[in-house]
Motif scaffolding. Structure first.
Motif, PDB file in Angstrom:
ATOM      1  N   ARG A  69     -27.832 -20.504 -13.375  1.00  0.00           N
ATOM      2  CA  ARG A  69     -28.195 -20.543 -14.771  1.00  0.00           C
ATOM      3  C   ARG A  69     -29.319 -20.251 -14.704  1.00  0.00           C
ATOM      4  O   ARG A  69     -29.305 -18.727 -15.714  1.00  0.00           O
ATOM      5  CB  ARG A  69     -27.629 -21.700 -15.490  1.00  0.00           C
ATOM      6  N   PHE A  70     -30.087 -20.546 -14.629  1.00  0.00           N
ATOM      7  CA  PHE A  70     -32.061 -20.437 -14.891  1.00  0.00           C
ATOM      8  C   PHE A  70     -32.634 -20.460 -13.577  1.00  0.00           C
ATOM      9  O   PHE A  70     -33.565 -21.212 -12.928  1.00  0.00           O
ATOM     10  CB  PHE A  70     -32.397 -22.081 -15.431  1.00  0.00           C
ATOM     11  N   PRO A  71     -32.444 -19.491 -13.213  1.00  0.00           N
ATOM     12  CA  PRO A  71     -33.293 -19.219 -11.128  1.00  0.00           C
ATOM     13  C   PRO A  71     -34.807 -18.609 -11.703  1.00  0.00           C
ATOM     14  O   PRO A  71     -35.671 -19.111 -10.704  1.00  0.00           O
ATOM     15  CB  PRO A  71     -32.092 -17.880 -11.225  1.00  0.00           C
ATOM     16  N   GLN A  72     -35.541 -18.864 -12.473  1.00  0.00           N
ATOM     17  CA  GLN A  72     -37.004 -18.783 -13.270  1.00  0.00           C
ATOM     18  C   GLN A  72     -37.383 -20.206 -12.916  1.00  0.00           C
ATOM     19  O   GLN A  72     -38.571 -20.351 -13.149  1.00  0.00           O
ATOM     20  CB  GLN A  72     -37.599 -17.403 -14.043  1.00  0.00           C
ATOM     21  N   LEU A  73     -36.518 -20.957 -13.350  1.00  0.00           N
ATOM     22  CA  LEU A  73     -36.942 -22.187 -14.091  1.00  0.00           C
ATOM     23  C   LEU A  73     -37.321 -23.032 -12.667  1.00  0.00           C
ATOM     24  O   LEU A  73     -36.777 -23.041 -11.695  1.00  0.00           O
ATOM     25  CB  LEU A  73     -35.464 -23.014 -14.508  1.00  0.00           C
ATOM     26  N   ASP A  74     -38.396 -24.842 -12.977  1.00  0.00           N
ATOM     27  CA  ASP A  74     -38.812 -25.257 -11.524  1.00  0.00           C
ATOM     28  C   ASP A  74     -37.896 -26.262 -12.691  1.00  0.00           C
ATOM     29  O   ASP A  74     -38.650 -26.877 -13.250  1.00  0.00           O
ATOM     30  CB  ASP A  74     -40.682 -25.090 -11.953  1.00  0.00           C
ATOM     31  N   ILE A  75     -36.764 -26.529 -11.461  1.00  0.00           N
ATOM     32  CA  ILE A  75     -36.053 -27.540 -12.669  1.00  0.00           C
ATOM     33  C   ILE A  75     -36.741 -28.797 -12.498  1.00  0.00           C
ATOM     34  O   ILE A  75     -36.184 -30.061 -12.897  1.00  0.00           O
ATOM     35  CB  ILE A  75     -34.723 -27.824 -11.418  1.00  0.00           C
ATOM     36  N   PHE A  76     -37.649 -28.900 -10.984  1.00  0.00           N
ATOM     37  CA  PHE A  76     -37.930 -30.178 -11.475  1.00  0.00           C
ATOM     38  C   PHE A  76     -39.019 -31.044 -11.562  1.00  0.00           C
ATOM     39  O   PHE A  76     -39.812 -31.684 -11.251  1.00  0.00           O
ATOM     40  CB  PHE A  76     -38.315 -30.756  -9.479  1.00  0.00           C
ATOM     41  N   SER A  77     -39.877 -29.741 -12.845  1.00  0.00           N
ATOM     42  CA  SER A  77     -41.062 -29.792 -13.414  1.00  0.00           C
ATOM     43  C   SER A  77     -40.964 -31.319 -14.325  1.00  0.00           C
ATOM     44  O   SER A  77     -39.792 -31.015 -14.766  1.00  0.00           O
ATOM     45  CB  SER A  77     -41.568 -28.857 -13.950  1.00  0.00           C
ATOM     46  N   HIS A  78     -41.418 -31.786 -14.275  1.00  0.00           N
ATOM     47  CA  HIS A  78     -41.201 -32.742 -16.856  1.00  0.00           C
ATOM     48  C   HIS A  78     -40.474 -32.084 -17.505  1.00  0.00           C
ATOM     49  O   HIS A  78     -39.740 -32.807 -17.729  1.00  0.00           O
ATOM     50  CB  HIS A  78     -42.689 -33.522 -16.132  1.00  0.00           C
ATOM     51  N   GLU A  79     -41.338 -31.284 -17.550  1.00  0.00           N
ATOM     52  CA  GLU A  79     -41.041 -30.057 -19.158  1.00  0.00           C
ATOM     53  C   GLU A  79     -39.269 -30.352 -18.499  1.00  0.00           C
ATOM     54  O   GLU A  79     -38.520 -30.108 -19.933  1.00  0.00           O
ATOM     55  CB  GLU A  79     -41.257 -28.929 -19.304  1.00  0.00           C
TER      56      GLU A  79
END
Length: 214
Positions: A69-79
């Motif tokens: 759903r969020f391909p540009q997202l670094d999903i394992f970042s704290h944010e």
């Protein structure tokens, strides 16, 4: 050099101890019922900070769906752990979004309720009297309101699958504990407590008195 988002187990331990010691200092559990409620709250806190700083189990379990759903997202970042911020499509610093600000307000108000209620309750217990002043003039169990607000605040700030499942269980446990305490106070103070209970709601204050004066 990138700062790691997770695996910060010292922060898990420190933050968990701060909240658990705070809860213990104001609840001082005695009965098995008290210990069960305190243990459940402690488990909520440990589960929360474990995912916030240790291992992001919820992010891991949802990683496939989040990445699609969020391909540009670094999903394992704290944010990205601020899931409401991510799911609502908000941009910018998640610590400054409306839900995070509201969560901080709820947590602070929860702390204030617990601390303020404890002072009133302790003074009343020393005199062997009912606690009916201050917060206890508005609700019968302001300390439990405080704990629920703290947990709700954390759910707005950092939701996890485990804590979302635990929250209604803890609310149910605090409700049972409050009703049991009502019965104990009725047994100890009799009609005085019945009159107090009639005019004072259990958890949610009402504006009846103000409306009557108006």
């Amino acid at each position: 050099m990138n700062v790691p988002a997770y695996g910060l187990w010292s922060l898990v331990i420190i933050n968990s101890l701060v909240f658990i010691i705070f809860a213990f200092s104001f609840t001082k559990p005695n009965s098995p019922r008290d210990w069960r409620s305190f243990g459940a709250f402690s488990a909520f806190i440990v589960a929360l900070f474990t995912e916030m700083y240790g291992f992001p189990l919820t992010i891991y379990l949802l990683s496939g769906w989040l990445q699609s759903r969020f391909p540009q997202l670094d999903i394992f970042s704290h944010e990205s752990g601020h899931l409401w911020h991510t799911l609502l499509g908000w941009e910018g610093n998640p610590h400054l979004d409306p839900l995070h600000i509201l969560s901080n307000v709820l947590i602070v108000v929860g702390f204030i309720l617990i601390a303020s209620a404890w002072r009133i309750l302790y003074a009343a217990q020393q005199r062997h009297q009912l606690a009916v002043n201050g917060l206890y003039a508005r609700v019968r169990h302001p300390q439990y309101d405080g704990f629920v607000l703290i947990m709700l605040g954390f759910l707005l700030q950092w939701p996890t699958i485990l804590t979302l499942l635990m929250f209604p269980v803890l609310v149910w446990m605090y409700t049972r504990l409050a009703l049991q305490e009502d019965r104990e106070m009725h047994h100890e103070f009799g009609e005085d407590y019945l009159r107090y209970a009639v005019r004072t709601p259990v958890f949610i204050p009402h504006l009846r008195k103000k409306a009557q004066r108006g």
